[in-house]
Write a protein that holds these residues in place. Structure first.
Motif, PDB file in Angstrom:
ATOM      1  N   ALA A   1       0.828  -1.203   0.000  1.00 14.48           N
ATOM      2  CA  ALA A   1       0.000   0.000   0.000  1.00 14.48           C
ATOM      3  C   ALA A   1       0.860   1.248   0.000  1.00 14.48           C
ATOM      4  N   ALA A   2       2.037   1.148   0.618  1.00 13.67           N
ATOM      5  CA  ALA A   2       2.899   2.318   0.674  1.00 13.67           C
ATOM      6  C   ALA A   2       3.457   2.663  -0.692  1.00 13.67           C
ATOM      7  N   ASN A   3       3.551   1.694  -1.575  1.00 10.14           N
ATOM      8  CA  ASN A   3       4.121   1.940  -2.885  1.00 10.14           C
ATOM      9  C   ASN A   3       3.084   2.418  -3.901  1.00 10.14           C
ATOM     10  N   SER A   4       1.803   2.265  -3.569  1.00 11.03           N
ATOM     11  CA  SER A   4       0.779   2.740  -4.487  1.00 11.03           C
ATOM     12  C   SER A   4       0.729   4.261  -4.425  1.00 11.03           C
ATOM     13  N   SER A   5       0.295   4.892  -5.502  1.00 11.69           N
ATOM     14  CA  SER A   5       0.358   6.348  -5.506  1.00 11.69           C
ATOM     15  C   SER A   5      -0.830   6.975  -6.222  1.00 11.69           C
TER      16      SER A   5
ATOM     17  N   LEU B   1       1.782   8.155   7.041  1.00 11.46           N
ATOM     18  CA  LEU B   1       2.792   9.173   6.770  1.00 11.46           C
ATOM     19  C   LEU B   1       3.053   9.274   5.274  1.00 11.46           C
ATOM     20  N   TYR B   2       3.155  10.505   4.784  1.00 13.74           N
ATOM     21  CA  TYR B   2       3.424  10.753   3.368  1.00 13.74           C
ATOM     22  C   TYR B   2       4.616  11.701   3.252  1.00 13.74           C
ATOM     23  N   MET B   3       5.638  11.271   2.530  1.00 15.51           N
ATOM     24  CA  MET B   3       6.802  12.121   2.326  1.00 15.51           C
ATOM     25  C   MET B   3       6.641  12.906   1.030  1.00 15.51           C
ATOM     26  N   VAL B   4       6.615  14.221   1.159  1.00 14.45           N
ATOM     27  CA  VAL B   4       6.512  15.101  -0.002  1.00 14.45           C
ATOM     28  C   VAL B   4       7.901  15.257  -0.630  1.00 14.45           C
ATOM     29  N   GLY B   5       7.953  15.129  -1.952  1.00 18.31           N
ATOM     30  CA  GLY B   5       9.224  15.290  -2.652  1.00 18.31           C
ATOM     31  C   GLY B   5      10.139  14.086  -2.570  1.00 18.31           C
ATOM     32  N   SER B   6       9.577  12.910  -2.334  1.00 18.27           N
ATOM     33  CA  SER B   6      10.406  11.700  -2.226  1.00 18.27           C
ATOM     34  C   SER B   6      10.766  11.107  -3.574  1.00 18.27           C
ATOM     35  N   ASP B   7      10.083  11.568  -4.646  1.00 17.34           N
ATOM     36  CA  ASP B   7      10.330  11.051  -6.001  1.00 17.34           C
ATOM     37  C   ASP B   7      10.133   9.537  -6.078  1.00 17.34           C
ATOM     38  N   ASN B   8       9.215   9.018  -5.264  1.00 18.22           N
ATOM     39  CA  ASN B   8       8.922   7.577  -5.251  1.00 18.22           C
ATOM     40  C   ASN B   8      10.163   6.717  -5.013  1.00 18.22           C
ATOM     41  N   ASP B   9      11.110   7.272  -4.263  1.00 19.22           N
ATOM     42  CA  ASP B   9      12.359   6.568  -3.973  1.00 19.22           C
ATOM     43  C   ASP B   9      12.206   5.809  -2.654  1.00 19.22           C
ATOM     44  N   ASP B  10      11.998   4.497  -2.753  1.00 18.12           N
ATOM     45  CA  ASP B  10      11.795   3.684  -1.559  1.00 18.12           C
ATOM     46  C   ASP B  10      13.001   3.734  -0.623  1.00 18.12           C
TER      47      ASP B  10
ATOM     48  N   VAL C   1       1.365   2.309  11.623  1.00 20.22           N
ATOM     49  CA  VAL C   1       1.958   3.440  10.911  1.00 20.22           C
ATOM     50  C   VAL C   1       2.280   2.956   9.503  1.00 20.22           C
ATOM     51  N   THR C   2       1.873   3.725   8.491  1.00 26.77           N
ATOM     52  CA  THR C   2       2.205   3.358   7.117  1.00 26.77           C
ATOM     53  C   THR C   2       3.113   4.420   6.512  1.00 26.77           C
ATOM     54  N   LEU C   3       4.038   3.982   5.685  1.00 26.14           N
ATOM     55  CA  LEU C   3       4.977   4.880   5.008  1.00 26.14           C
ATOM     56  C   LEU C   3       4.584   4.972   3.540  1.00 26.14           C
ATOM     57  N   ASN C   4       4.403   6.190   3.065  1.00 25.16           N
ATOM     58  CA  ASN C   4       3.919   6.388   1.709  1.00 25.16           C
ATOM     59  C   ASN C   4       4.656   7.537   1.033  1.00 25.16           C
ATOM     60  N   HIS C   5       4.764   7.451  -0.298  1.00 25.82           N
ATOM     61  CA  HIS C   5       5.211   8.589  -1.089  1.00 25.82           C
ATOM     62  C   HIS C   5       4.025   9.519  -1.297  1.00 25.82           C
ATOM     63  N   ASP C   6       4.267  10.808  -1.261  1.00 21.55           N
ATOM     64  CA  ASP C   6       3.168  11.774  -1.397  1.00 21.55           C
ATOM     65  C   ASP C   6       2.517  11.708  -2.774  1.00 21.55           C
ATOM     66  N   ALA C   7       3.322  11.741  -3.819  1.00 21.57           N
ATOM     67  CA  ALA C   7       2.826  11.612  -5.198  1.00 21.57           C
ATOM     68  C   ALA C   7       1.692  12.583  -5.506  1.00 21.57           C
ATOM     69  N   GLY C   8       1.789  13.810  -5.011  1.00 17.56           N
ATOM     70  CA  GLY C   8       0.789  14.819  -5.342  1.00 17.56           C
ATOM     71  C   GLY C   8      -0.381  14.920  -4.394  1.00 17.56           C
TER      72      GLY C   8
END
Length: 248
Positions: free
Chosen positions: A144-148, A185-194, A216-223
């Motif tokens: 789920a963290a890798n979905s965007s 959690l969503y990291m803004v500006g992570s560029d989908n870099d795991d 706790v879930t780790l996610n890329h912001d992706a907009g």
């Protein structure tokens, strides 16, 4: 007549004297116990006072600061934020700009010292992990963290938007984790870099068990952050209320 009364008086005295002695002895013992209790209670009270003073000193606070913090804990602030640290609590409830600046400076110094120690320990932890488990990753991102998806779907949970190299963001994560809160959690500006997201999680000492159990879930912001339309800077702790995303 006197000789007739004497036998009666003498037994009376014989019993009266031991009674007086017993009363005196009981009184002495009672007084001794009270004195003993007083002597015992003084060191106990002194230990409690020293303990309160030591707690104040640990945070760089004065005795009256600590007393006010204790008072604040009994009020609304203690209900809304029961695990708030003394410096933050006193800073939020500051009674003047000067007092607010003092607590802010104390907190900056305290956090700087703590982060320095945590980073030193984190480096030691990373080295130990590599030695003991060289083929395993400390934090494993879930599917789920890798979905965007572009827009964030509200699910009743807290959502925390952060960015890398952000001290305030790291502090927010630590506070939520210390309070046992569940959040996405969503990291803004992570560029989908795991790897970048995983490395950040290690640096802030995010509990791997919380991630594995999806508390706790780790996610890329992706907009997602831009799509919410919430004003203000990061970190941003938000929740969907009545169809609208609001800062918490």
């Amino acid at each position: 007549m006197a000789s007739q009364l004497l036998p009666r008086i003498q037994p009376a005295l014989a019993f009266a004297l031991p009674a007086a002695l017993l009363i005196g002895l009981a009184s002495a013992l009672a007084g001794g116990d009270a004195t003993s209790d007083t002597r015992l209670s003084l060191p106990r009270d002194s230990r409690e006072v020293r303990s309160e003073e030591q707690r104040a000193e640990d945070w760089g606070l004065l005795a009256e600061d600590w007393a006010r913090y204790r008072q604040l804990q009994q009020g609304p602030l203690g209900v809304y934020s029961p695990n708030l640290d003394p410096l933050t609590a006193l800073g939020i409830e500051a009674r003047s700009d000067e007092e607010r600046r003092r607590f802010a400076e104390l907190q900056v110094r305290a956090e700087s010292a703590r982060v320095t120690k945590e980073l030193a320990y984190q480096r030691a932890y990373d080295q130990a992990w590599k030695r003991l488990y060289p083929t395993l990753q400390v934090v494993t991102l879930t599917a789920a963290a890798n979905s965007s998806p572009v827009r964030l779907q509200g699910n009743g949970r807290l959502a925390l938007f952060i960015e890398d190299d952000c001290i305030a963001c790291n502090l927010q994560v630590r506070k939520l984790q210390a309070a046992g809160r569940e959040f996405d959690l969503y990291m803004v500006g992570s560029d989908n870099d795991d790897a970048r997201l995983r490395q950040w999680a290690q640096q802030v000492a995010l509990d791997p068990r919380s991630v594995r159990e999806r508390r706790v879930t780790l996610n890329h912001d992706a907009g997602r952050w831009a799509s919410l339309g919430v004003a203000g800077e990061l970190p941003a702790l938000v929740r969907q209320v009545g169809g609208q995303w609001q800062r918490q």
